[in-house]
Enzyme design. Structure first.
Site, mmCIF file in Angstrom:
data_model
loop_
_atom_site.group_PDB
_atom_site.id
_atom_site.type_symbol
_atom_site.label_atom_id
_atom_site.label_comp_id
_atom_site.label_asym_id
_atom_site.label_seq_id
_atom_site.Cartn_x
_atom_site.Cartn_y
_atom_site.Cartn_z
ATOM 1 N N ARG A 43 1.036 -0.932 0.284
ATOM 2 C CA ARG A 43 -0.038 0.055 -0.069
ATOM 3 C C ARG A 43 0.711 1.445 0.127
ATOM 4 O O ARG A 43 0.590 2.739 -0.505
ATOM 5 C CB ARG A 43 -0.808 0.085 0.977
ATOM 6 N N LYS A 140 2.537 -20.523 6.654
ATOM 7 C CA LYS A 140 1.405 -20.584 8.138
ATOM 8 C C LYS A 140 1.838 -18.516 8.400
ATOM 9 O O LYS A 140 2.360 -18.578 7.905
ATOM 10 C CB LYS A 140 2.648 -20.912 9.221
ATOM 11 N N HIS A 170 7.581 -24.445 4.862
ATOM 12 C CA HIS A 170 9.086 -24.408 3.923
ATOM 13 C C HIS A 170 9.952 -25.246 4.691
ATOM 14 O O HIS A 170 10.684 -26.610 4.079
ATOM 15 C CB HIS A 170 10.210 -22.841 4.305
ATOM 16 N N ASP A 227 3.715 -23.160 16.987
ATOM 17 C CA ASP A 227 4.494 -22.402 15.845
ATOM 18 C C ASP A 227 5.875 -23.526 14.987
ATOM 19 O O ASP A 227 5.950 -23.306 13.295
ATOM 20 C CB ASP A 227 5.927 -21.656 16.357
ATOM 21 N N HIS A 232 6.354 -28.138 10.969
ATOM 22 C CA HIS A 232 7.180 -28.430 10.722
ATOM 23 C C HIS A 232 7.575 -30.434 11.512
ATOM 24 O O HIS A 232 7.416 -30.876 10.434
ATOM 25 C CB HIS A 232 8.035 -27.826 11.048
ATOM 26 N N LYS A 331 13.020 -22.714 21.943
ATOM 27 C CA LYS A 331 14.240 -21.630 21.467
ATOM 28 C C LYS A 331 15.243 -21.654 22.851
ATOM 29 O O LYS A 331 14.921 -21.709 24.061
ATOM 30 C CB LYS A 331 13.313 -20.492 21.402
HETATM 31 P P1 NAP Z 1 6.128 -7.444 6.730
HETATM 32 O O1 NAP Z 1 6.990 -7.716 7.163
HETATM 33 O O2 NAP Z 1 4.694 -6.666 8.058
HETATM 34 O O3 NAP Z 1 5.353 -7.497 5.504
HETATM 35 C C1 NAP Z 1 4.014 -6.802 5.204
HETATM 36 C C2 NAP Z 1 3.564 -6.589 3.495
HETATM 37 O O4 NAP Z 1 2.372 -6.636 2.979
HETATM 38 C C3 NAP Z 1 4.255 -5.292 3.663
HETATM 39 O O5 NAP Z 1 4.662 -5.516 2.272
HETATM 40 C C4 NAP Z 1 2.988 -4.786 3.832
HETATM 41 O O6 NAP Z 1 3.066 -3.038 2.989
HETATM 42 C C5 NAP Z 1 2.385 -5.272 2.789
HETATM 43 N N1 NAP Z 1 1.046 -5.213 3.104
HETATM 44 C C6 NAP Z 1 -0.207 -5.310 4.214
HETATM 45 N N2 NAP Z 1 -1.217 -5.362 3.832
HETATM 46 C C7 NAP Z 1 -1.524 -5.307 2.739
HETATM 47 C C8 NAP Z 1 -2.168 -4.459 1.572
HETATM 48 N N3 NAP Z 1 -3.535 -4.890 1.758
HETATM 49 N N4 NAP Z 1 -1.969 -4.741 0.248
HETATM 50 C C9 NAP Z 1 -1.106 -4.822 -0.122
HETATM 51 N N5 NAP Z 1 0.369 -4.894 0.624
HETATM 52 C C10 NAP Z 1 -0.398 -4.874 1.879
HETATM 53 O O7 NAP Z 1 5.321 -9.249 7.094
HETATM 54 P P2 NAP Z 1 6.201 -10.919 6.839
HETATM 55 O O8 NAP Z 1 7.156 -11.048 7.407
HETATM 56 O O9 NAP Z 1 6.878 -10.198 4.936
HETATM 57 O O10 NAP Z 1 5.012 -11.141 6.653
HETATM 58 C C11 NAP Z 1 3.728 -11.472 5.707
HETATM 59 C C12 NAP Z 1 2.945 -13.376 5.759
HETATM 60 O O11 NAP Z 1 3.766 -14.144 5.656
HETATM 61 C C13 NAP Z 1 2.497 -13.109 7.928
HETATM 62 O O12 NAP Z 1 1.883 -13.236 7.963
HETATM 63 C C14 NAP Z 1 3.427 -13.713 8.590
HETATM 64 O O13 NAP Z 1 2.864 -14.319 8.989
HETATM 65 C C15 NAP Z 1 4.388 -14.804 6.842
HETATM 66 N N6 NAP Z 1 5.225 -15.404 7.495
HETATM 67 C C16 NAP Z 1 6.115 -14.864 7.806
HETATM 68 C C17 NAP Z 1 7.551 -14.788 7.746
HETATM 69 C C18 NAP Z 1 8.876 -14.558 7.882
HETATM 70 O O14 NAP Z 1 9.850 -14.535 7.859
HETATM 71 N N7 NAP Z 1 8.522 -13.151 8.099
HETATM 72 C C19 NAP Z 1 7.719 -16.317 7.813
HETATM 73 C C20 NAP Z 1 6.726 -18.004 7.895
HETATM 74 C C21 NAP Z 1 5.975 -16.392 7.594
HETATM 75 P P3 NAP Z 1 2.411 -1.497 3.169
HETATM 76 O O15 NAP Z 1 2.374 -1.386 4.819
HETATM 77 O O16 NAP Z 1 3.165 -0.545 2.857
HETATM 78 O O17 NAP Z 1 1.000 -2.040 2.818
#
Ligand code: NAP
Length: 481
Positions: A43, A140, A170, A227, A232, A331
């Site tokens: 966004r 997840k 993964h 978690d 996993h 952990k």
């Molecule tokens: P994050 O760093 O908070 O990023 C969220 C992303 O989504 C940002 O790019 C945000 O950008 C965008 N976003 C949020 N609402 C949106 C909307 N309505 N329309 C378009 N874009 C939107 O989160 P993340 O860590 O990448 O995690 C993303 C998902 O993957 C989560 O469900 C998380 O639980 C899961 N996950 C993450 C990891 C990891 O290692 N990070 C591992 C496993 C699973 P804007 O705010 O600019 O819109």
């Protein structure tokens, strides 16, 4: 057919740390479709140059020696940033018209919180982006329990068929986890002995040295069982225990995994105290550094979640009934390590019975991370003139480090490649997730009813002493590293 990828959450942590590097590795391996378009959506406003610069910065950091500027520049040509809200149909229609080809194969990746999955599905449908061959990738946390998973899943299944949904775990993308199928079913020597008649017990461990840090709030809502175990560890258990599938296709493998999940002996209020241990780390030392306890990482309120869990599971099937499968994850333990240990039974009535102990049983150790490989612990005669023929433990080591050196991909690379190819074998079916949640929900309900609270363990240790006693009660011990 051309491939178009719509990546919601295109500027988020997951996309930058894992997804763009995985697509880059596909490019490096020469298997990224030449005409692919990857559109990262978020966004907040960004420019194309700013977006590419950020991706490049993270890429250099995360691909290490595999970073190649020339390959990245080429790869960058298929990457585009688009500003938009993924829950707004009009915005999705605009992005689609601007970037995608009408006859293309569309893959939509939900790298955003699950709370907006329903809104995204509605917007995709109203925006006219969903076709019978559209694929959707999610990961997840898919719910917090069975009911919330079913609610998320229903929202998705309203617009997608099961064969369009790719649920990522993964761990299934790891070479060593896929190798379980090869080890089990391509090596005939294991066929007659891979069962409870010859195997004493199995241990599956995923140990982390990191703490919860700034994810403590998330962990309070989740805990180690949700978690790590629900996804996993249970997936690894399934692949360790499954019956030979009819073929290696998605339906056959997923059907056999589901059977294992359905055969898991229920753990309920009656037996939860006997079959599980919950732990929570206290301050200690990890890798020579003093680290705070779980409770000191939050706002001072005592945490309720377990950061460690050990479970004595059992697959009540013809092959495994009576064979304990010990699961353990935590952990702030002494090391980052994941392994499966298969301990074989010992014949105590034989020539070397006087030297038998649980420390000298034959073991097959499958290392999942950080180093992938397989070791077989064997008994050997100690060299020398001792007339009693003393034995020593040695191991045969099949390290995959040579393969790893040649390897130019990670778990996400393999999974994204399979999404592009349309192969669901390494993705988790809705029925597997439902069954896994039901098993975990019963354990959590048992904990709540018994008021079974986490016991403390020192950060940097191998876990709570209760977990050692839990094994000792069965006359066994953990395989520590
Ligand atoms: P994050 O760093 O908070 O990023 C969220 C992303 O989504 C940002 O790019 C945000 O950008 C965008 N976003 C949020 N609402 C949106 C909307 N309505 N329309 C378009 N874009 C939107 O989160 P993340 O860590 O990448 O995690 C993303 C998902 O993957 C989560 O469900 C998380 O639980 C899961 N996950 C993450 C990891 C990891 O290692 N990070 C591992 C496993 C699973 P804007 O705010 O600019 O819109």
């Amino acid at each position: 057919m051309s491939t178009d990828i719509l990546l919601f959450g295109g500027t988020g942590d997951l996309a930058l740390r894992k997804l763009y590097p995985a697509f880059y590795y596909l490019k490096l391996n020469g298997v990224l479709p030449a005409d692919i378009k990857i559109v990262g959506v978020a966004r907040r406003a960004n420019t194309q140059e700013g977006f590419l610069a950020t991706v490049k910065e993270w890429m250099i950091q995360h691909t290490g020696s595999l970073y190649d500027d020339e390959v990245f520049n080429e790869f960058g040509k298929c990457l585009t940033f688009a500003q938009g809200d993924s829950t707004e149909a009009e915005e999705l229609r605009r992005i689609s018209d601007e970037h995608f080809r009408a006859d293309g194969q569309l893959i939509v990746y939900f790298s955003v919180p699950p709370s907006i999955f329903g809104g995204i599905c509605t917007a995709l449908e109203e925006g006219g982006l969903i076709k019978p061959n559209t694929r959707v990738v999610v990961e997840k946390p898919l719910g917090n329990d069975c009911a919330s998973f079913m609610a998320i899943n229903e929202e998705m299944r309203r617009v997608f068929n099961e064969n369009q949904v790719y649920r990522i775990d993964h761990y299934l993308g790891k070479e060593s986890v896929q190798n379980l199928l090869a080890l089990r079913f391509a090596n005939d020597i294991f066929q007659p002995i891979w069962n409870g008649r010859y195997i004493d017990h199995i241990q599956i461990t995923v140990s982390e040295s990191v703490g919860c840090g700034n994810r403590r709030d998330f962990y309070e809502e989740t805990g180690a069982i949700r978690d790590m175990v629900q996804n996993h560890l249970l997936q690894v258990l399934c692949l360790t225990c499954i019956e030979p599938p009819a073929s290696l296709d998605a339906e056959s493998v997923r059907t056999e995994k589901l059977k294992i999940l359905k055969c898991l002996r229920p753990i309920t209020t009656e037996n939860v105290a006997e079959l599980t241990v919950r732990g929570q780390y206290a301050a200690g030392e990890v890798d020579g550094e003093q680290v705070p306890g779980y409770n000191e990482e939050g706002d001072g309120t005592p945490g309720m979640a377990e950061t460690y869990v050990a479970i004595k599971a059992e697959v009540e099937s013809f092959r495994w009934s009576g064979t304990p499968i010990y699961l353990r994850t935590g952990k702030r333990l002494n090391a980052r390590h994941a392994e499966i240990v298969i301990t074989f039974k010992q014949n105590r009535a034989r020539l070397f019975a006087d030297q038998a102990s649980d420390k000298c049983a034959n073991q097959l150790v499958i290392n999942l991370q950080p180093d992938e490989g397989i070791k077989i612990h064997m008994k050997n005669k100690q060299a020398g003139l001792d007339e009693r023929m003393p034995l020593e433990n040695r191991f045969m080591d099949l390290s995959f480090s040579d393969n790893a050196r040649a390897k130019k991909h990670d778990a996400y690379t393999r999974l994204l490649y399979d999404v592009i190819r349309g192969d669901q074998t390494l993705f988790v079916s809705e029925r597997e997730i439902e069954a896994a949640w039901k098993w975990v929900d019963a354990i959590r309900a048992g904990w709540a009813e018994r008021d079974q609270k986490p016991c403390q363990y020192t950060a940097g240790s191998t876990g709570p002493s209760d977990a050692d006693e839990f094994m000792a009660a069965d006359g066994r011990s953990w395989n520590n590293f």
